[in-house]
Design a protein around this motif. Structure first.
Motif, PDB file in Angstrom:
ATOM      1  N   ASN A  49      37.105  39.624  51.548  1.00  0.00           N
ATOM      2  CA  ASN A  49      37.124  38.574  50.526  1.00  0.00           C
ATOM      3  C   ASN A  49      37.044  37.188  51.160  1.00  0.00           C
ATOM      4  N   PRO A  50      36.595  36.191  50.391  1.00  0.00           N
ATOM      5  CA  PRO A  50      36.829  34.812  50.823  1.00  0.00           C
ATOM      6  C   PRO A  50      38.334  34.584  50.953  1.00  0.00           C
ATOM      7  N   VAL A  51      38.733  33.701  51.851  1.00  0.00           N
ATOM      8  CA  VAL A  51      40.165  33.490  52.061  1.00  0.00           C
ATOM      9  C   VAL A  51      40.832  32.879  50.837  1.00  0.00           C
ATOM     10  N   SER A  52      40.028  32.358  49.907  1.00  0.00           N
ATOM     11  CA  SER A  52      40.577  31.752  48.696  1.00  0.00           C
ATOM     12  C   SER A  52      40.864  32.751  47.588  1.00  0.00           C
ATOM     13  N   ALA A  53      40.502  34.017  47.762  1.00  0.00           N
ATOM     14  CA  ALA A  53      40.635  35.002  46.687  1.00  0.00           C
ATOM     15  C   ALA A  53      42.102  35.224  46.310  1.00  0.00           C
ATOM     16  N   ALA A  54      42.315  35.619  45.061  1.00  0.00           N
ATOM     17  CA  ALA A  54      43.668  35.861  44.556  1.00  0.00           C
ATOM     18  C   ALA A  54      44.162  37.241  44.972  1.00  0.00           C
ATOM     19  N   VAL A  55      45.448  37.322  45.275  1.00  0.00           N
ATOM     20  CA  VAL A  55      46.111  38.552  45.708  1.00  0.00           C
ATOM     21  C   VAL A  55      47.409  38.696  44.916  1.00  0.00           C
ATOM     22  N   LEU A  56      48.114  39.783  45.161  1.00  0.00           N
ATOM     23  CA  LEU A  56      49.464  39.940  44.624  1.00  0.00           C
ATOM     24  C   LEU A  56      50.478  39.541  45.687  1.00  0.00           C
ATOM     25  N   GLU A  57      51.459  38.743  45.294  1.00  0.00           N
ATOM     26  CA  GLU A  57      52.581  38.383  46.157  1.00  0.00           C
ATOM     27  C   GLU A  57      53.835  39.042  45.600  1.00  0.00           C
ATOM     28  N   THR A  58      54.476  39.916  46.388  1.00  0.00           N
ATOM     29  CA  THR A  58      55.703  40.574  45.940  1.00  0.00           C
ATOM     30  C   THR A  58      56.904  39.940  46.626  1.00  0.00           C
ATOM     31  N   THR A  59      58.076  40.182  46.069  1.00  0.00           N
ATOM     32  CA  THR A  59      59.306  39.632  46.628  1.00  0.00           C
ATOM     33  C   THR A  59      60.348  40.731  46.772  1.00  0.00           C
ATOM     34  N   VAL A  60      60.714  41.044  47.995  1.00  0.00           N
ATOM     35  CA  VAL A  60      61.798  41.954  48.375  1.00  0.00           C
ATOM     36  C   VAL A  60      61.509  43.419  48.045  1.00  0.00           C
ATOM     37  N   THR A  61      61.271  43.724  46.763  1.00  0.00           N
ATOM     38  CA  THR A  61      61.241  45.133  46.341  1.00  0.00           C
ATOM     39  C   THR A  61      59.851  45.740  46.274  1.00  0.00           C
ATOM     40  N   GLY A  62      58.795  44.964  46.542  1.00  0.00           N
ATOM     41  CA  GLY A  62      57.442  45.505  46.478  1.00  0.00           C
ATOM     42  C   GLY A  62      56.988  45.774  45.056  1.00  0.00           C
ATOM     43  N   CYS A  63      55.915  46.565  44.922  1.00  0.00           N
ATOM     44  CA  CYS A  63      55.378  46.897  43.603  1.00  0.00           C
ATOM     45  C   CYS A  63      54.469  48.100  43.734  1.00  0.00           C
ATOM     46  N   ALA A  64      53.998  48.623  42.586  1.00  0.00           N
ATOM     47  CA  ALA A  64      53.052  49.743  42.572  1.00  0.00           C
ATOM     48  C   ALA A  64      52.014  49.475  41.496  1.00  0.00           C
ATOM     49  N   VAL A  65      50.735  49.719  41.838  1.00  0.00           N
ATOM     50  CA  VAL A  65      49.633  49.490  40.901  1.00  0.00           C
ATOM     51  C   VAL A  65      48.672  50.672  40.947  1.00  0.00           C
ATOM     52  N   ARG A  66      48.027  50.921  39.811  1.00  0.00           N
ATOM     53  CA  ARG A  66      47.042  52.001  39.698  1.00  0.00           C
ATOM     54  C   ARG A  66      45.650  51.407  39.505  1.00  0.00           C
ATOM     55  N   ALA A  67      44.660  51.898  40.236  1.00  0.00           N
ATOM     56  CA  ALA A  67      43.280  51.468  40.063  1.00  0.00           C
ATOM     57  C   ALA A  67      42.709  52.131  38.807  1.00  0.00           C
ATOM     58  N   VAL A  68      42.269  51.326  37.839  1.00  0.00           N
ATOM     59  CA  VAL A  68      41.778  51.871  36.570  1.00  0.00           C
ATOM     60  C   VAL A  68      40.379  51.328  36.269  1.00  0.00           C
ATOM     61  N   ARG A  69      39.542  52.200  35.698  1.00  0.00           N
ATOM     62  CA  ARG A  69      38.187  51.876  35.244  1.00  0.00           C
ATOM     63  C   ARG A  69      37.347  51.220  36.342  1.00  0.00           C
ATOM     64  N   THR A  70      37.557  51.626  37.578  1.00  0.00           N
ATOM     65  CA  THR A  70      36.808  51.036  38.688  1.00  0.00           C
ATOM     66  C   THR A  70      35.511  51.788  38.964  1.00  0.00           C
ATOM     67  N   GLY A  71      35.464  53.084  38.668  1.00  0.00           N
ATOM     68  CA  GLY A  71      34.286  53.888  38.970  1.00  0.00           C
ATOM     69  C   GLY A  71      34.060  54.087  40.453  1.00  0.00           C
ATOM     70  N   ARG A  72      35.053  53.778  41.252  1.00  0.00           N
ATOM     71  CA  ARG A  72      34.905  53.840  42.710  1.00  0.00           C
ATOM     72  C   ARG A  72      36.279  53.726  43.348  1.00  0.00           C
ATOM     73  N   SER A  73      36.329  53.964  44.645  1.00  0.00           N
ATOM     74  CA  SER A  73      37.535  53.660  45.400  1.00  0.00           C
ATOM     75  C   SER A  73      37.638  52.157  45.612  1.00  0.00           C
ATOM     76  N   VAL A  74      38.851  51.663  45.646  1.00  0.00           N
ATOM     77  CA  VAL A  74      39.105  50.242  45.884  1.00  0.00           C
ATOM     78  C   VAL A  74      39.687  50.080  47.285  1.00  0.00           C
ATOM     79  N   VAL A  75      39.100  49.193  48.061  1.00  0.00           N
ATOM     80  CA  VAL A  75      39.643  48.903  49.394  1.00  0.00           C
ATOM     81  C   VAL A  75      40.773  47.882  49.246  1.00  0.00           C
ATOM     82  N   ALA A  76      41.914  48.214  49.815  1.00  0.00           N
ATOM     83  CA  ALA A  76      43.096  47.353  49.685  1.00  0.00           C
ATOM     84  C   ALA A  76      43.801  47.247  51.026  1.00  0.00           C
ATOM     85  N   VAL A  77      44.613  46.214  51.151  1.00  0.00           N
ATOM     86  CA  VAL A  77      45.473  46.075  52.323  1.00  0.00           C
ATOM     87  C   VAL A  77      46.804  45.504  51.868  1.00  0.00           C
ATOM     88  N   VAL A  78      47.887  46.009  52.454  1.00  0.00           N
ATOM     89  CA  VAL A  78      49.233  45.483  52.211  1.00  0.00           C
ATOM     90  C   VAL A  78      49.729  44.881  53.521  1.00  0.00           C
TER      91      VAL A  78
END
Length: 288
Positions: A49-78
């Motif tokens: 991504n461009p360095v300006s792209a939006a991401v998720l910022e979590t605090t202390v406890t983390g989070c969980a998300v499901r990839a929906v209606r993508t039609g493909r695998s999503v590349v992610a990094v934590v």
């Protein structure tokens, strides 16, 4: 938009953040944006991504998300705060790109080291922008609200994914937070003893710290003058001293004006460490 992320577990505080909305302080609009800017940039680079792209910022406890209606695998990094990372319950790499199949759940667990984790996805997150930014501002309420279970965050169209590096130099959480300080503009409102105390005493991060400011616990700073100032402009990194005398370092969601005196300012380049430390960590202020 190509699908989205359904929030399965929002955690204590998970927000959408990019580089923030600069240039609006004269209208009373703060900056917001990712508190740990180096981790935000690195996470984006790893997924192409461009360095300006939006991401998720979590605090202390983390989070969980499901990839929906993508039609493909999503590349992610934590990245950012070190934590356990899983896809559908199976451990995967922290701090490196992983593939999340459509319908699978990516989970960033509670922080083991550090405070805030960053979840970047190829294509970036694309909730509606406000004044040129997709960042949530907790003080003003601008931008997308903090995530709740069941929310769906739109995903952008991914570009080419770069080759995965052999090793990634993620910045770590400091054992002690050392903040350089330029005195002023209202340091003359404090006694000489208070100025010595600021730069020699040991402070700790208060549990009341948040995205607005890093609050400290420690010796109070004594004023040389009584009364209050008329409200004046506040900048990122300003060290404001409220009536209890304990310094508060303004972070990204800080107000644009304030009436308590500012004893000094921490340069922006030194503030990323403040995003990585939790309550009880030692804080030292040193003259820049």
């Amino acid at each position: 938009m190509t699908g989205g992320l359904e929030v399965v577990r929002a955690g204590a505080l998970t927000t959408v953040q990019d580089q923030g909305r600069t240039g609006w302080a004269h209208l009373g609009v703060g900056r917001a944006g990712a508190l740990d800017a180096p981790s935000h940039r690195l996470a984006n680079r790893l997924v192409g991504n461009p360095v300006s792209a939006a991401v998720l910022e979590t605090t202390v406890t983390g989070c969980a998300v499901r990839a929906v209606r993508t039609g493909r695998s999503v590349v992610a990094v934590v990245g950012g705060a070190v934590c356990r990372v899983t896809v559908d319950g199976r451990p995967v790499a922290w701090g490196a790109p992983v593939r999340v199949p459509e319908g699978a759940v990516l989970e960033a667990g509670p922080a083991v080291s550090g405070l805030r984790s960053y979840l970047a996805f190829a294509g970036g997150l694309e909730p509606d922008a406000v004044l040129g930014s997709r960042s949530a501002d907790l003080l003003s309420g601008l931008g997308p609200a903090p995530l709740r279970d069941g929310d769906v965050v739109p995903l952008g169209r991914p570009g080419p994914c770069p080759p995965a590096p052999d090793a990634v130099p993620w910045p770590g959480a400091p054992a002690e937070l050392v903040l350089p300080v330029h005195l002023g503009p209202r340091h003359t409102w404090f006694t000489d003893t208070a100025l010595r105390t600021l730069t020699t005493a040991a402070y700790r991060v208060s549990v009341r710290s948040n995205r607005i400011g890093l609050r400290t616990e420690g010796p109070a700073l004594q004023r040389a003058r009584d009364g209050e100032l008329p409200s004046e402009g506040m900048v990122l990194g300003a060290i404001q001293v409220p009536p209890d005398g304990r310094p508060v370092v303004f972070l990204n969601d800080h107000p644009t004006t304030g009436g308590y005196p500012v004893i000094g300012v921490v340069p922006e380049r030194a503030l990323a460490g403040a995003a990585r430390v939790g309550p009880g960590v030692g804080v030292r202020f040193v003259l820049a």
